[in-house]
Write a protein that holds these residues in place. Structure first.
Motif, short mmCIF file in Angstrom:
data_model
loop_
_atom_site.label_atom_id
_atom_site.label_comp_id
_atom_site.label_asym_id
_atom_site.label_seq_id
_atom_site.Cartn_x
_atom_site.Cartn_y
_atom_site.Cartn_z
N ARG A 101 34.98 50.49 38.51
CA ARG A 101 35.37 50.19 39.89
C ARG A 101 35.87 51.45 40.59
O ARG A 101 36.53 52.28 39.98
CB ARG A 101 36.46 49.11 39.93
N HIS A 103 37.66 51.56 44.26
CA HIS A 103 38.08 50.87 45.47
C HIS A 103 39.18 51.67 46.16
O HIS A 103 40.20 52.02 45.52
CB HIS A 103 38.60 49.47 45.15
N GLY A 121 29.24 50.42 39.88
CA GLY A 121 29.82 49.42 40.76
C GLY A 121 29.86 49.81 42.22
O GLY A 121 30.31 49.04 43.06
#
Length: 655
Positions: A101, A103, A121
């Motif tokens: 991930r 983010h 991702g």
């Protein structure tokens, strides 16, 4: 009896698998970022801090950290091949950053994201108005408005300079193509598309990007090695018969040695982490090994792998609880030492990990046979001494108080005779060294070195008896945590409490558009007969012109922004003999019309953004690719006479 034995074996295997999975969960991420550039006043804080501290070059960027740039300040964060640049007055949160991930949370300000490759991702940027998913390599400009004292920013815009982005708002999700800008916030439609334009900030970011186009480092290390971008500017590459490709730093200090010019900081979840002073000092101290070759120190990155694993410091610690040094002017003081690891030496993490992690973090620099033989996490023999390591003469010792108080190591280093230090034991853990608030802040504290440093030319030796208490110089005040300006914490993402509804990422289902359930597949609208109109530009086609990278692109996301028209389909009439009059057809009732969503008009573009020597500018629009989801040509009605056949040639049923 046999069935009971099989049941026990099955339960034992299940328990072993569960234990292995639980133990694997303790492994820290193998992928981190790095604060690689600071211009002006830049502040940051970790998840467990309640005040801002001055940002530190080469500080690891992990989940839970927040960054703030003052007016007329800029910063840059590198995460492998991804580069994120912050403009002035920008507040950025690292929401998630691990092996799967990436983010970020943008509360206010503007950022420029450059992706040479898409990380696992993809990359998601969360704002108060919606979410931006970057699904292709390229360059992107994202900005958020200024939040108020009681509400987040009401507007967000993303401009695709190169690549493709998916924007998910509260009402719909759309694709944004090169040269386009999507604005979220305000208006009934929620999303507005306009012609995108670059800014002077984007031109500055482009200049930073271009220095990577001719990097020699990309031939010797994986692009996932965070911090490789600065190696070419500060050293040179050579090939050595024993170690393979080696990077030599240019003009270090006369007494320079690895892990000596910098300080130690506490960075969760690893713990004690080395922060080097050199502008290039990230990749060589968190990947690979060091070797002394021909009177010079060289960094050996080792075997190139797709995903190298980050380590906080590739050293072996010396001493332990109760170990210290004696000074001629006073009693013994607690101390800690370390020795840099050389190629082919196994790195044993001093934090909790699994056996699989130990193998993966050593795979670039240790023989494969040795890697496969690692079956225990703490395999450091208690009789192992410094003399067993190739870089024993580069061992460094500092007072424990200077270590835990983020003192500059080269100022606090103790002059311990090599013969004594060579007999010191290597320890598998340093849990007895508890972090202080200044160590958690990440900034070097010069005053900590003065508090515990010996007098000039004061000899030191290893204490013959265990040291039980910490002794500091009298008359010195305890170093305080440095502070820096920053926005109030009211609008920041609180890691200890549930995130605010306006700033939290939407549920996973919101990242992908829902299926179109209002039109059944069999009732898909047909184009009207007659000359086919000129088809508009396909909003899901690949960007026109040559792409920067050849990676396989993900499936395009359907655009739900356009109007949706439901038309009844007349069932085909079977052919009848010419002599018989056609029977009247019963009228077909049209299904009720569904209220269409407000359309999103795309700007008519004759030019596209392209990098030029002066920055991002518009050039001629290359020929556009054929639309990938153009409607199929109109089918011939079932009752119409086919071509190349004369009337009356119909075949009889069963003929």
């Amino acid at each position: 009896m046999k069935s009971l034995l099989l049941l026990r074996l099955a339960l034992g295997a299940l328990a072993a698998l569960s234990a292995g999975a639980a133990y694997a969960e303790v492994d820290p991420p193998g992928r981190v970022g790095r604060l690689s550039y600071i211009d002006g006043v830049v502040s940051f804080h970790t998840a467990d801090q309640n005040q801002w501290s001055p940002a530190t070059l080469n500080y690891p960027v992990v989940a839970g950290e927040s960054f703030w740039t003052e007016p007329q300040a800029r910063a840059e964060i590198q995460v492998g091949p991804a580069e994120l640049r912050l403009d002035e007055s920008t507040a950025l949160d690292i929401v998630a950053l691990d092996d799967s991930r990436t983010h970020f949370g943008l509360a206010q300000g503007a950022i420029n994201l450059h992706l040479r490759a898409v990380p696992p991702g993809g990359v998601e940027v969360l704002t108060a108005q919606g979410t931006i998913m970057l699904v292709e390599a390229g360059s992107y400009h994202i900005e958020a408005g200024q939040p108020t004292s009681d509400a987040p920013a009401a507007r967000m815009a993303v401009t695709v300079l190169e690549g493709r982005a998916q924007v998910s708002g509260p009402r719909r999700s759309i694709d944004v193509l090169p040269g386009e800008s999507a604005v979220l916030g305000g208006g009934a439609a929620g999303v507005t598309l306009a012609e995108g334009n670059s800014t002077p900030f984007d031109d500055w970011a482009l200049e930073r990007e271009r220095r990577e186009d001719v990097l020699a480092a990309t031939r010797y290390v994986s692009p996932e090695t965070t911090g490789y971008q600065d190696l070419d500017d500060y050293g040179q590459w050579r090939t050595e018969p024993t170690y393979g490709t080696v990077w030599y730093p240019a003009m270090p200090a006369a007494d320079w040695a690895p892990y000596r010019y910098g300080h130690w900081a506490w960075v969760a979840p690893w713990g004690w982490t080395w922060i080097d002073d050199a502008p290039w000092g990230f990749a060589p101290f968190h990947y690979g090994r060091w070797a002394f070759i021909g009177g010079r120190w060289g960094w050996c990155p080792g075997t190139v792998v797709a995903r190298p694993v980050y380590a906080p410091a590739l050293v072996a610690f010396v001493g332990g609880s109760g170990w210290g040094v004696s000074l001629a002017s006073g009693p013994a003081m607690p101390a800690v030492g370390w020795v840099p690891l050389a190629p082919f030496e196994v790195y044993h993490p001093y934090y909790r990990t699994s056996v699989a992690y130990v193998r993966n973090v050593n795979v670039t620099s240790v023989n494969r046979t040795v890697i496969n033989n690692i079956t225990n996490v703490t395999v450091v023999n208690r009789t192992t001494v410094v003399n067993n390591y190739a870089n024993q003469r580069a061992a460094t010792v500092v007072p424990s108080a200077a270590f835990t108080r983020a003192a500059p190591v080269h100022r606090a280093a103790l002059d311990v005779p090599h013969d004594e230090l060579a007999r010191a034991r290597v320890v598998p853990t340093v849990e007895h060294l508890q972090p202080t608030p200044v160590a958690r802040a990440g900034v070097a504290i010069p005053a900590a070195a003065e508090m515990h440093a010996p007098r000039p030319h004061e000899p030191a030796s290893i204490a013959p008896t265990p040291v039980r208490e910490e002794i500091a110089r009298p008359g010195r005040a305890e170093p305080s945590v440095p502070t820096a300006p920053g926005p109030e914490f009211g609008h920041r993402l609180d890691r200890n409490a549930p995130p605010r509804a306006a700033y939290a990422p939407p549920p996973r289902a919101a990242y992908a558009p829902p299926p179109r359930r209002d039109v059944a597949p069999s009732l898909a609208p047909r184009p009207a007969p007659g000359p086919a109109p000129v088809a508009p530009r396909d909003t899901h086609a690949a960007p026109p012109g040559p792409a920067r990278r050849d990676e396989a692109r993900p499936a395009p996301m359907p655009n739900l922004a356009g109007p949706l028209v439901v038309r009844p389909m007349t069932p085909p009439t079977p052919p009848r003999p010419p002599a018989m009059p056609a029977a009247p057809r019963a009228p077909v009732a049209a299904p009720p019309q569904r209220q269409p969503a407000p359309p999103v008009e795309r700007p008519v573009q004759q030019t596209r953004l392209a990098p030029t020597p002066q920055g991002w500018a518009r050039g001629p629009q290359p020929p556009q690719a054929a639309p990938q989801n153009r409607p199929a040509p109109a089918a011939q009605p079932a009752h119409a006479p086919p071509k190349n056949r004369q009337p009356g040639d119909e075949r009889k049923p069963g003929g």
